[in-house]
Design a protein around this motif. Structure first.
Motif, short mmCIF file in Angstrom:
data_model
loop_
_atom_site.label_atom_id
_atom_site.label_comp_id
_atom_site.label_asym_id
_atom_site.label_seq_id
_atom_site.Cartn_x
_atom_site.Cartn_y
_atom_site.Cartn_z
N VAL A 1 0.84 -1.21 0.00
CA VAL A 1 0.00 0.00 0.00
C VAL A 1 0.87 1.26 0.00
CG1 VAL A 1 -1.69 1.33 1.33
CG2 VAL A 1 -1.96 -1.14 1.13
N ALA A 2 1.89 1.27 0.84
CA ALA A 2 2.76 2.45 0.93
C ALA A 2 3.49 2.67 -0.39
CB ALA A 2 3.76 2.28 2.08
N ASN A 3 4.08 1.60 -0.94
CA ASN A 3 4.85 1.74 -2.17
C ASN A 3 3.98 2.16 -3.35
OD1 ASN A 3 7.06 1.10 -0.64
ND2 ASN A 3 7.28 -0.98 -1.41
N LYS A 4 2.74 1.66 -3.36
CA LYS A 4 1.79 2.03 -4.40
C LYS A 4 1.62 3.55 -4.46
CE LYS A 4 -3.15 1.71 -4.77
NZ LYS A 4 -4.30 1.07 -4.11
N HIS A 5 1.67 4.17 -3.28
CA HIS A 5 1.48 5.63 -3.22
C HIS A 5 2.82 6.38 -3.17
CE1 HIS A 5 -2.84 5.37 -3.02
NE2 HIS A 5 -2.72 4.40 -2.14
N GLY A 6 3.90 5.67 -3.50
CA GLY A 6 5.20 6.32 -3.62
C GLY A 6 5.82 6.72 -2.30
N ILE A 7 5.40 6.07 -1.23
CA ILE A 7 5.95 6.42 0.08
C ILE A 7 7.16 5.53 0.39
CG2 ILE A 7 5.44 6.35 2.57
CD1 ILE A 7 2.48 7.09 1.42
N VAL A 8 8.20 6.15 0.87
CA VAL A 8 9.42 5.42 1.22
C VAL A 8 9.14 4.60 2.48
CG1 VAL A 8 11.83 5.64 1.91
CG2 VAL A 8 10.88 7.18 0.19
N PHE A 9 9.08 3.29 2.32
CA PHE A 9 8.62 2.44 3.42
C PHE A 9 9.10 1.01 3.19
CE2 PHE A 9 5.51 -0.41 5.39
CZ PHE A 9 5.25 0.19 6.62
N SER A 10 9.45 0.34 4.27
CA SER A 10 9.72 -1.10 4.21
C SER A 10 9.24 -1.72 5.52
CB SER A 10 11.21 -1.36 3.97
OG SER A 10 11.99 -0.70 4.95
N ALA A 11 9.13 -3.03 5.55
CA ALA A 11 8.62 -3.71 6.75
C ALA A 11 9.05 -5.16 6.72
CB ALA A 11 7.10 -3.61 6.80
N GLN A 12 9.10 -5.78 7.88
CA GLN A 12 9.37 -7.22 7.92
C GLN A 12 8.75 -7.83 9.18
OE1 GLN A 12 13.54 -8.31 8.48
NE2 GLN A 12 13.88 -6.64 9.92
N ALA A 13 8.55 -9.14 9.11
CA ALA A 13 7.99 -9.88 10.23
C ALA A 13 8.90 -11.04 10.58
CB ALA A 13 6.61 -10.41 9.85
N VAL A 14 9.00 -11.34 11.87
CA VAL A 14 9.64 -12.58 12.32
C VAL A 14 8.65 -13.22 13.29
CG1 VAL A 14 11.64 -13.67 13.41
CG2 VAL A 14 11.93 -11.49 12.20
N GLY A 15 8.04 -14.34 12.90
CA GLY A 15 7.01 -14.95 13.73
C GLY A 15 5.92 -13.93 13.99
N GLY A 16 5.59 -13.71 15.27
CA GLY A 16 4.52 -12.79 15.63
C GLY A 16 5.00 -11.39 15.96
N MET A 17 6.21 -11.02 15.56
CA MET A 17 6.66 -9.64 15.77
C MET A 17 7.00 -9.00 14.44
SD MET A 17 10.22 -10.42 17.89
CE MET A 17 10.98 -8.80 17.93
N PHE A 18 6.89 -7.66 14.41
CA PHE A 18 7.15 -6.99 13.13
C PHE A 18 7.82 -5.65 13.33
CE2 PHE A 18 2.75 -5.74 14.26
CZ PHE A 18 2.79 -4.35 14.09
N GLY A 19 8.45 -5.18 12.24
CA GLY A 19 9.07 -3.85 12.22
C GLY A 19 8.53 -3.07 11.04
N LEU A 20 8.22 -1.80 11.23
CA LEU A 20 7.79 -0.89 10.16
C LEU A 20 8.84 0.21 10.06
CD1 LEU A 20 4.04 -0.32 11.23
CD2 LEU A 20 4.99 -2.20 9.85
N TYR A 21 9.30 0.49 8.85
CA TYR A 21 10.38 1.48 8.67
C TYR A 21 10.02 2.47 7.58
CZ TYR A 21 12.29 -3.01 10.20
OH TYR A 21 12.47 -4.23 10.80
N PHE A 22 10.05 3.73 7.90
CA PHE A 22 9.92 4.74 6.86
C PHE A 22 11.33 4.99 6.33
CE2 PHE A 22 5.86 4.96 8.82
CZ PHE A 22 5.00 5.29 7.79
N ARG A 23 11.76 4.04 5.55
CA ARG A 23 13.12 3.96 5.02
C ARG A 23 13.04 3.00 3.84
NH1 ARG A 23 17.86 1.17 5.34
NH2 ARG A 23 19.72 2.40 5.80
#
Ligand SMILES: *Cc1c(COP(=O)(O)O)cnc(C)c1O
Length: 430
Positions: A339-361
């Protein structure tokens, strides 16, 4: 008219420093007023003004089954009726100790404590007592609780002795603590080349969850293990967050690394104050009453906390539990990225099991320095916009997020719909 929430926060600041009992709750990082909650059920929480939210904080990790899981609540109620504490051994402590040792093969003996902080500081003391050495190593951006010796940040220079990261910590207290960069294998090798035989312990989060989320790069943990073995240094994996969060085998199983000691907390207490440290029998037997390393606790192994922990550990052993949790968490991070990339927003994310990280990078960070490059202002806008839509993420750009087994696919999808609404209007939000 001011909301009840606003009134409570104003009054709280009169009687409680900053109005909160743990600093990150104060919303200092994102700005605004912290939310006062009054109820939680499954994936949802309700604030004192009756607004509901999908909860991606889960009390910072313990609530892997969501709020008020019926079996956990029932276990707590049943045990509480027979007395809250004895300060003497109980059968349930044996049961949970045996279960922890069965589930985590590196743990031969375990001792229960009441918080992750206590587990970390006890493990450090034990490692120092066992080795007869003073120096310890920690990594920038990892958090192991607020023990003095660990409240330390990197100083200047390649191989740094830390300086206290909190007032009230004497410089002498952290003078034995070496601070290295996470995922920096050459820094690690240098430190061991210079001080190896003086290092009592290395403490590390096998997946770092207190600087947003940073996963170990290939070779980092295995090099660490090899160097510790070579130099007789105790390797402590701090699995207070990752333990039973990234999988039933914890991070040590996921990355195939065998520590000498492990600290646990959060999930093993199922929402009650309980934590633990354990590992090699020869090390654990240095603890009082058997050995010379002192450690104690009035409420350690508290029956009500142990009951909540046992009820939680029972659920997570069910077939498919982690596959399901992992799929949902990945659906969230993949969905938000799309969704973020579709709108051209600098963003990445990842999950490990039941935890996750969101990065505006643009790319997923692998070090504390890279995490600090994330666009904090963008996160804060995202945080407040999602909060307004009824989605509660951690109130800081530098914390990991959590999904529970109570979150449904529909909860995740609703989150993505809200994100679409926010990201499609992103430019206008400026
Ligand atoms: C939360 C946490 C701690 C501290 O636990 P408390 O129960 O808050 O004292 C220690 N280590 C890690 C990795 C944590 O995430």
């Amino acid at each position: 008219m001011t909301s009840r929430n606003q009134q409570l926060f104003e009054l709280s600041q009169k009687y409680i420093p900053g109005g909160v009992n743990s600093p990150v709750r104060a919303f200092k990082s994102v700005g605004g007023t912290p939310i006062f909650f009054k109820r939680g059920k499954g994936a949802y929480v309700w604030d004192v003004d009756d607004k509901s939210y999908v909860d991606y904080v889960g009390s910072w990790g313990p609530l892997i089954l969501g709020h008020a899981h019926p079996d956990v609540i029932k276990a707590v109620q049943t045990v509480a009726e027979n007395g809250l504490t004895f300060g003497a051994p109980t059968e349930a402590e044996l049961e949970i100790a045996e279960l922890i040792c069965q589930l985590i093969p590196s743990i031969e003996q375990v001792r229960l404590v009441s918080s992750g902080t206590e587990a970390g500081m006890s493990a450090i003391r034990l490692a120092r007592g066992y080795t007869g050495r003073s120096r310890i190593v920690k990594f920038e951006g990892c958090y192991h609780g607020h023990d003095d010796a660990l409240l330390v940040k990197a100083g200047s220079g390649a191989l740094t002795f830390g300086s206290p990261s909190s007032a009230g910590v004497p410089a002498e207290t952290v003078s034995h603590t070496i601070v290295l960069d996470y995922n920096d294998v050459s820094g690690l090798e240098k430190a061991f080349a210079e001080f190896g035989d003086e290092i009592a312990a290395v403490i590390v989060e096998p997946v770092a969850g207190n600087m947003n989320l940073v996963t170990p790069t290939p070779g980092f943990l295995s090099t660490l293990r090899a160097l510790c073995t070579q130099h007789g240094t105790v390797l402590i994996l701090d699995e207070v967050m990752t333990g039973f969060r990234v999988g039933l085998e914890c991070a040590q199983g996921l990355y195939n690394i065998k520590p000498d000691l492990t600290t646990l907390g959060k999930v093993i207490g199922g929402g009650m104050p309980m934590a633990a440290f354990g590992g090699r029998r020869d090390i654990m037997q240095c603890l009082a009453p058997l050995g010379p390393v002192y450690q104690a606790g009035t409420l350690s192994g508290n029956p009500v906390a142990v009951a909540a922990g046992l009820a939680t550990l029972k659920q997570i052993q069910k077939a498919g539990f982690y596959e399901n949790l992992g799929e949902k968490t990945k659906r969230l991070t993949d969905g938000l990225t799309a969704v973020a990339n579709k709108h051209g927003i600098v963003f990445s994310a990842q999950a490990v099991g039941g935890m996750f990280g969101l990065y505006f990078r643009k790319t997923i960070p692998i070090s504390f320095t890279e995490v600090m490059e994330c666009d904090k202002e963008a996160f804060n806008r995202f945080f407040h916009a999602m909060l307004n839509e009824g989605f509660y993420f951690a109130p800081s750009a530098f914390e990991a997020g959590f999904v529970s087994s109570a979150h449904s696919g529909a909860d995740i999808d609703r989150t993505l719909v809200a994100a679409e609404k926010i990201f499609s209007a992103w430019q206008g939000l400026n």
